[in-house]
Motif scaffolding. Structure first.
Motif, short mmCIF file in Angstrom:
data_model
loop_
_atom_site.label_atom_id
_atom_site.label_comp_id
_atom_site.label_asym_id
_atom_site.label_seq_id
_atom_site.Cartn_x
_atom_site.Cartn_y
_atom_site.Cartn_z
N SER A 141 0.81 -1.21 0.00
CA SER A 141 0.00 0.00 0.00
C SER A 141 0.85 1.27 0.00
O SER A 141 0.32 2.37 0.13
CB SER A 141 -0.94 0.00 1.21
N GLU A 142 2.16 1.13 -0.16
CA GLU A 142 3.05 2.28 -0.22
C GLU A 142 3.49 2.50 -1.66
O GLU A 142 4.24 1.69 -2.22
CB GLU A 142 4.28 2.06 0.66
N PRO A 143 3.06 3.58 -2.32
CA PRO A 143 3.38 3.81 -3.73
C PRO A 143 4.88 3.78 -4.03
O PRO A 143 5.29 3.22 -5.05
CB PRO A 143 2.78 5.18 -4.01
N ASP A 144 5.71 4.37 -3.16
CA ASP A 144 7.16 4.37 -3.41
C ASP A 144 7.70 2.95 -3.46
O ASP A 144 8.52 2.60 -4.32
CB ASP A 144 7.90 5.15 -2.32
N TYR A 145 7.26 2.13 -2.52
CA TYR A 145 7.72 0.74 -2.46
C TYR A 145 7.30 -0.02 -3.72
O TYR A 145 8.09 -0.74 -4.32
CB TYR A 145 7.14 0.06 -1.22
N VAL A 146 6.05 0.19 -4.14
CA VAL A 146 5.56 -0.52 -5.32
C VAL A 146 6.28 -0.05 -6.58
O VAL A 146 6.61 -0.84 -7.46
CB VAL A 146 4.03 -0.34 -5.47
N ARG A 147 6.57 1.24 -6.66
CA ARG A 147 7.31 1.76 -7.81
C ARG A 147 8.69 1.12 -7.91
O ARG A 147 9.11 0.69 -8.98
CB ARG A 147 7.44 3.29 -7.69
N ILE A 148 9.37 1.02 -6.76
CA ILE A 148 10.70 0.40 -6.76
C ILE A 148 10.58 -1.08 -7.12
O ILE A 148 11.38 -1.61 -7.92
CB ILE A 148 11.36 0.57 -5.37
N THR A 149 9.60 -1.75 -6.54
CA THR A 149 9.41 -3.18 -6.80
C THR A 149 9.15 -3.42 -8.28
O THR A 149 9.67 -4.37 -8.88
CB THR A 149 8.24 -3.73 -5.97
N THR A 150 8.35 -2.55 -8.90
CA THR A 150 8.04 -2.69 -10.32
C THR A 150 9.32 -2.54 -11.16
O THR A 150 9.55 -3.29 -12.11
CB THR A 150 6.99 -1.65 -10.75
N GLU A 151 10.15 -1.57 -10.81
CA GLU A 151 11.44 -1.40 -11.50
C GLU A 151 12.31 -2.64 -11.35
O GLU A 151 12.95 -3.09 -12.30
CB GLU A 151 12.19 -0.19 -10.93
N VAL A 152 12.34 -3.18 -10.14
CA VAL A 152 13.17 -4.35 -9.86
C VAL A 152 12.68 -5.56 -10.65
O VAL A 152 13.47 -6.31 -11.23
CB VAL A 152 13.20 -4.65 -8.35
N PHE A 153 11.35 -5.74 -10.71
CA PHE A 153 10.80 -6.87 -11.47
C PHE A 153 11.11 -6.72 -12.96
O PHE A 153 11.41 -7.71 -13.64
CB PHE A 153 9.30 -6.98 -11.26
N ALA A 154 11.04 -5.49 -13.46
CA ALA A 154 11.38 -5.26 -14.86
C ALA A 154 12.85 -5.62 -15.12
O ALA A 154 13.18 -6.24 -16.13
CB ALA A 154 11.12 -3.81 -15.24
N GLU A 155 13.71 -5.25 -14.19
CA GLU A 155 15.12 -5.61 -14.31
C GLU A 155 15.31 -7.12 -14.24
O GLU A 155 16.13 -7.70 -14.97
CB GLU A 155 15.92 -4.93 -13.19
N ALA A 156 14.54 -7.78 -13.37
CA ALA A 156 14.66 -9.23 -13.21
C ALA A 156 14.31 -9.97 -14.49
O ALA A 156 14.86 -11.05 -14.76
CB ALA A 156 13.78 -9.70 -12.07
N LEU A 157 13.41 -9.41 -15.30
CA LEU A 157 13.06 -10.05 -16.56
C LEU A 157 14.22 -10.05 -17.55
O LEU A 157 14.25 -10.86 -18.48
CB LEU A 157 11.84 -9.34 -17.19
#
Length: 199
Positions: A99-115
């Motif tokens: 529920s924290e937008p900053d955390y989700v934004r970072i997580t989304t970047e990390v998942f994109a990198e993981a791909l």
């Protein structure tokens, strides 16, 4: 020869992780450099590299720490004679970062990198699977104790819960007036029939 001080080692590691989190929040995962993390953490580059080889290693450390905390909570849930009382706190913890937008934004970047990075991808999959397996095992334990309904498929239930929580994270990024506590109450209502009411 000086002996390593385990307490100092842990303090330094935590100092770096806290600095990295601040850096990722302010700059984003891709824009933050190892030099930025060293500066934010107040350590030299040499010391930073003694603890973490790269940003990916820092991310894996965060993921492993989060999964270890959740596994501990789920083990407590699995052994509890009052799982319905414990469940709201566990769900709240699972939703905390989602529920924290900053955390989700970072997580989304990390998942994109993981791909693009198979090694990082495998590490994140392992951390996620650790939590998933703990959740499945906890449901099975409570079913065996007669406290969760026998008809519930533990694997499907775990995937539904984790999928809902991941979805909450994306909505937190996209919806300006997002209300995580209201979402939490509705998830509680959806999950409550999975439990056998105390006699």
């Amino acid at each position: 020869m000086r002996r390593a001080d385990p307490q100092l080692h842990q303090q330094r590691r935590l100092q770096i992780l806290e600095g990295a989190e601040r850096c990722f929040r302010s700059k984003g995962f891709h824009q933050a450099s190892m030099q930025d993390i060293a500066n934010e953490s107040g350590v030299s580059m040499g010391l930073l590299y003694r603890y973490f080889a790269n940003k990916e290693a820092i991310v894996v450390s965060f993921a492993d720490s989060d999964s270890a905390e959740l596994v501990s909570l789920l083990a407590e849930f699995a052994a509890s004679s009052s799982p319905l009382e414990l469940w709201p706190g566990i769900l709240r913890r699972m939703l905390k970062e989602a529920s924290e937008p900053d955390y989700v934004r970072i997580t989304t970047e990390v998942f994109a990198e993981a791909l693009r990075n198979p090694k990082l991808f495998e590490s994140l999959v392992q951390s996620d699977d650790t939590v998933r397996r703990a959740l499945i095992d906890a449901i099975k334990a409570q079913q065996s104790a007669g406290r969760m309904v026998a008809q519930l498929d533990p694997i499907v239930a775990a995937d539904i819960l984790m999928g809902m929580i991941d979805g909450v994270g994306l909505r937190a990024c996209l919806v300006r007036q997002f209300k995580p506590r209201a979402i939490e109450r509705h998830i509680q209502d959806l999950v409550r029939p999975w439990f056998v009411a105390p006699a």
